[in-house]
Design an enzyme around this catalytic site. Sequence first.
Site: not given
Length: 266
Positions: A120, A140
Amino acid sequence: MGGTEHLDIQREGATLVLTLNRPEAKNALSLPMLVGLYDGWVEADADDSIRSVVFTGAGDSFCAGMDLKALAGRSTGGERYRDRLKADPDLHWKAMLRHHRPRKPVIAAVEGYCVAGGTEMLQGTDIRVAGESATFGLFEVKRGLFPIGGSTVRLQRQIPRTHALEMLLTGRPYTAREAADIGLVGHVVPDGTALAKALEIAELINACGPLAVEAVKASVYESAEMTETEGLAAELKRGWPIFDTADAKEGARAFAEKRPPDFKRA
């Protein structure tokens, strides 16, 4: 130079090098790391002698994502940084480049794991170099979580949507070669040389006119969500003033005189 116990800040000429420094935890994000990282971005923006930033990790990993226990300030000496987070509840998002875009070019040098929060943060950088054994991915969903660091928005704008969705929805790891094939990174180099390659790219940037470099970066991001007509108009507003700078005149003189330019940010 500042920094914290989990974030090193060093100068390499006109380049600021920010190094995530928790190698024993594969540089998992902690509160001391995020505070130091935020301070590094602020320093890079504030110091006109800094022309580029290299962002890397110590040891054999870039970043393995968030350490929730450490972020809470437990067991890693993070207690003394809690006031910083209370004073600016957005600090962690700025540190991770979700809510902040440095005006100087940022080059990522990735070795080993660059997953979850690591991938990210990578999306907030401008140029990306990876060692050939690097691993990328957004894990995730495999844990029933959401990649809330910006990936559902940014990734599809940086790589083809089909690849973005596959990465987001499968939670599988990607090799450096796969990451390069889909456009997530620009260079794959032998293991252990990513930092050297990033610094080499930084030197090329540092040799250019700083006002021009920053205006070009700003124009690229500013126009990304505009129509072509709007983007071209915005480009002229940013670009024309650069031609009137002393640096632009110096660049032309240096070319005519066959010498390196001496840019003054003026």
